[in-house]
Design a protein around this motif. Structure first.
Motif, PDB file in Angstrom:
ATOM      1  N   ARG A  64      35.514  33.409  45.470  1.00 33.05           N
ATOM      2  CA  ARG A  64      36.713  32.975  44.739  1.00 33.05           C
ATOM      3  C   ARG A  64      36.454  31.679  43.994  1.00 33.05           C
ATOM      4  N   GLY A  97      36.447  33.297  40.580  1.00 30.16           N
ATOM      5  CA  GLY A  97      37.878  33.344  40.339  1.00 30.16           C
ATOM      6  C   GLY A  97      38.564  34.376  41.220  1.00 30.16           C
ATOM      7  N   LEU A  98      39.860  34.407  41.141  1.00 31.70           N
ATOM      8  CA  LEU A  98      40.669  35.292  41.963  1.00 31.70           C
ATOM      9  C   LEU A  98      40.612  36.714  41.413  1.00 31.70           C
ATOM     10  N   GLU A  99      40.556  37.674  42.324  1.00 30.14           N
ATOM     11  CA  GLU A  99      40.533  39.079  41.924  1.00 30.14           C
ATOM     12  C   GLU A  99      41.852  39.453  41.253  1.00 30.14           C
ATOM     13  N   ARG A 100      41.745  40.113  40.100  1.00 30.16           N
ATOM     14  CA  ARG A 100      42.929  40.456  39.302  1.00 30.16           C
ATOM     15  C   ARG A 100      43.268  41.928  39.526  1.00 30.16           C
ATOM     16  N   LYS A 101      44.044  42.176  40.560  1.00 29.42           N
ATOM     17  CA  LYS A 101      44.413  43.546  40.892  1.00 29.42           C
ATOM     18  C   LYS A 101      45.406  44.133  39.887  1.00 29.42           C
ATOM     19  N   SER A 102      46.108  43.257  39.183  1.00 26.72           N
ATOM     20  CA  SER A 102      47.110  43.743  38.225  1.00 26.72           C
ATOM     21  C   SER A 102      46.488  44.206  36.909  1.00 26.72           C
ATOM     22  N   LEU A 103      45.195  43.873  36.683  1.00 29.99           N
ATOM     23  CA  LEU A 103      44.537  44.263  35.441  1.00 29.99           C
ATOM     24  C   LEU A 103      43.933  45.657  35.613  1.00 29.99           C
ATOM     25  N   PRO A 157      37.843  43.493  37.882  1.00 24.88           N
ATOM     26  CA  PRO A 157      38.160  42.290  37.094  1.00 24.88           C
ATOM     27  C   PRO A 157      38.399  41.092  38.010  1.00 24.88           C
ATOM     28  N   ARG A 158      37.907  39.949  37.577  1.00 23.84           N
ATOM     29  CA  ARG A 158      38.015  38.737  38.387  1.00 23.84           C
ATOM     30  C   ARG A 158      38.024  37.539  37.467  1.00 23.84           C
ATOM     31  N   GLN A 192      39.097  34.709  34.670  1.00 24.73           N
ATOM     32  CA  GLN A 192      39.631  34.739  33.314  1.00 24.73           C
ATOM     33  C   GLN A 192      38.637  35.446  32.397  1.00 24.73           C
TER      34      GLN A 192
END
Length: 643
Positions: free
Chosen positions: A397, A401-407, A444-445, A447
């Protein structure tokens, strides 16, 4: 006028006992009170009480206003039939002289006294004052060694050389006679320079904690104010305070705020003159006439290259201590320090070594942040202790970066990302000087990161031309894989091109790896508008940069054309599992044809050093979740590469 020898009466008592009997000689109005003066005809027997026989005794009564009082008095005298010529005279007397003086000059005296008090308070009430309202008084914080400075050298890890060098200051402050016996002088100060987060302030605190002397800490920006002469005044006040408590240590953090080279500061007025005056005062205090004081000045900065030469010369800052990012051994020692502060049941030696291998290029502050992030990750899932999985998730992390589950990508985009990352992975697997591959993912993770290939570089200090070409070819693997498997390419490789172009340009202009340009160094300053070379040289440089990029491009394309089947195999596996680990790559492609580094084999070979049994298989999670605990170090990812 109205003290213990007076007695208050009412208007009715005045009228009944005095006015009707003709005993009142005069009425004196003083503010809201009226004093009754009796005539000589009044005898002691006429008084209503015996207290009136005391000498100087008088009566008084209170009124609301003078107009109402006069109207009532006139009405009473008319009712009693007193002719106008014999009516009782009324005189008005102001407040006492003292009260009048206080009322007249009181506000002015109060204002002058307040100014005087603030001036005395600001100057400290004596010598070494700080100027009007305390603007020139030093804002340095004094730390008491018995309570505040609890940091020791045992709490500082990963900088053994710097600790050994600064130990000389501690030895002198503890036993100065040992050096003075041989005629040695105390070093005046030391510059602690290095990248942010490497522990410069922590080392200064440890020096104060070990030496057992007072420690003054101040920031360089606190010497700068909008008032002329304030900075120099604060410097004088700081050193005057320190001389009263010698031996002691003064630590000036971010000294570049006031210690910049004076040759660069003549482009303006006011602020630069004030900064130069502050710098001149520091120079005078450190090596003026007072050179026998046992005061050590430590200064921290990230920009030692911009400091004034007079500040850096021997006799002022005698020691220049550079604190670089820790090596793998240093990172392991730092992890051991911070792991003692958290709850974990993992074997400390193996855990610290594995985490140190996962975090190349991390400074001490980064390591502290990773350990704290691991504790937060474990707390979110209500884990009793922090496990290896939590540490690796925290490092992933921090870096990626934070994992983007919404993408959610559409199928075509997801397929493009899979082949892009498969191209990077294949290049990293079959190029000799590529870093060892740990994991490749299309989740995706962060930006703009639609996927990434995760490598584990070592602590490399020299790079050969062959190594640079392999890394450039590996960076181009994503775009070339898209060209080979799709009819058109995407914008996902823009950051890859930026890195490849920058590396090739550095090879030509800085590292002398071009025969046509030769061993020359051309580095353009950001503030310069003119290139440091001729136009003909610029054309040669451009052609050489193009040649090196084309060479890396051809090297990468030849490999991917040869290994096109393996690329498709890895990409399709990525589409089904989303995350592939090193074990999956070995299963699909076989063992890597090159030997890995010893530290990588030791901590990522699948077994602990004292473990004879293979580790259990990692848990499998749902779609969009990694199938193993994250193991990040370097992320080579679509759209953005973090190193």
């Amino acid at each position: 006028m109205f003290d213990e020898s007076s007695r208050e009466i009412t208007w009715q008592e005045l009228r009944k006992n005095f006015l009707e009997k003709g005993l009142v000689d005069k009425l004196v109005v003083v503010g809201r009170r009226v004093r009754v003066e009796l005539n000589k005809e009044a005898t002691a027997s006429m008084y209503p009480d015996s207290m009136a026989t005391r000498p100087g005794f008088s009566y008084y009564f209170s009124i609301g206003s003078a107009d109402v009082f006069e109207r009532h008095l006139d009405e009473a005298q008319e009712e009693l039939g007193i002719p106008p010529s014999d009516r009782i005279p009324v005189s008005y007397v102001g407040d006492s002289t003292l009260l009048a003086i206080v009322g007249t000059f009181g506000p002015t005296l109060l204002f002058v006294g307040l100014l005087y008090w603030m001036t005395r308070r600001g100057t400290g009430g004596g010598a070494g004052g700080g100027g009007m309202f305390g603007f020139g008084k030093s804002k340095a914080k004094r730390f008491n060694v018995e309570s505040a400075v609890t940091v020791k050298f045992a709490d500082v890890a990963g900088m053994n050389e710097a600790k050994a060098e600064i130990m000389e200051f501690v030895s002198f402050l503890q036993k100065p006679e040992k050096f003075q016996r041989l005629g040695a002088k105390i070093p005046r100060g030391a510059i602690l320079s290095g990248p942010p987060g490497t522990g410069k302030t922590l080392l200064a605190k440890a020096t104060a904690g070990e030496s057992g002397v007072p420690f003054f800490s101040v920031s360089g920006s606190e010497f700068v104010e909008m008032f002329v002469g304030v900075g120099a005044s604060r410097v004088r006040d700081l050193f005057a305070t320190a001389r009263k408590q010698t031996p002691c240590i003064i630590f000036i953090d971010e000294i570049d705020a006031i210690g910049r080279s004076r040759a660069e500061g003549n482009k303006g007025f006011g602020g630069n003159d004030e900064r130069e005056a502050t710098l001149n005062q520091i120079l005078t205090e450190m090596d003026g006439f007072n050179t026998t004081d046992q005061i050590v000045v430590l200064a921290g900065t990230n920009r030692a290259d911009v400091l004034d030469k007079a500040l850096m010369r021997p006799g002022r800052f005698d020691r220049h201590i550079y604190i670089d990012r820790p090596t793998m051994t240093g990172r392991q020692d730092i992890f051991k320090v911070y792991l003692k502060k958290v709850v974990t049941n993992e074997e400390q030696e193996h855990l610290s070594g594995r985490l140190a291998a996962l975090t190349p290029g991390f400074a001490g502050a980064d390591i502290a942040n990773c350990v704290n992030e691991a504790a937060l990750v474990a707390a979110r899932v209500n884990a009793p202790t922090i496990t290896m999985q939590h540490f690796e998730q925290a490092i992933e992390r921090v870096i990626g970066g934070l994992e983007r589950k919404s993408l959610v990508l559409n199928p075509e985009e997801k397929r493009t990302v899979a082949y892009h990352e498969a191209g990077h992975a294949i290049c990293g697997w079959y190029f000799k000087y590529a870093d060892p591959l740990l994991k490749v993912s299309i989740i995706p993770r962060g930006q703009g990161a639609l996927g990434y290939a995760q490598y584990l570089p070592g602590d490399a200090y020299l790079m050969s031309e062959r190594q640079l070409l392999d890394r450039m070819a590996m960076t181009l693997g994503g775009r070339i894989s898209e060209e080979l498997h799709f009819s058109t390419v995407t914008t996902g490789a823009s950051d890859d091109f930026k890195k490849v172009t920058g590396m090739a340009n550095a090879m030509v202009t800085q590292w002398g790896m071009s025969k046509k340009v030769g061993p020359m160094h051309f580095q353009k300053d950001q503030n310069e508008l003119v290139k440091p070379f001729a136009e003909a040289t610029a054309q040669v440089i451009d052609s050489e940069v193009r040649r090196i990029v084309d060479q890396a491009y051809k090297q990468c394309k030849d490999l991917l054309v040869e290994r096109q089947k393996e690329v498709g195999l890895v990409a399709e596996e990525l589409l089904s599992k989303e995350v592939l680990t090193r074990d999956d790559m070995v299963r699909l492609l076989g063992p890597r044809p090159f030997d890995d580094r010893d530290d990588f084999t030791k901590y990522f070979g699948g077994k602990k050093p004292d473990d004879k049994t293979p580790p259990p298989p990692p848990p499998t999670e749902g779609l969009g979740q990694p199938s193993i605990p994250p193991q990040p170090a370097i992320f080579k990812r679509l759209g953005n590469e973090i190193k």
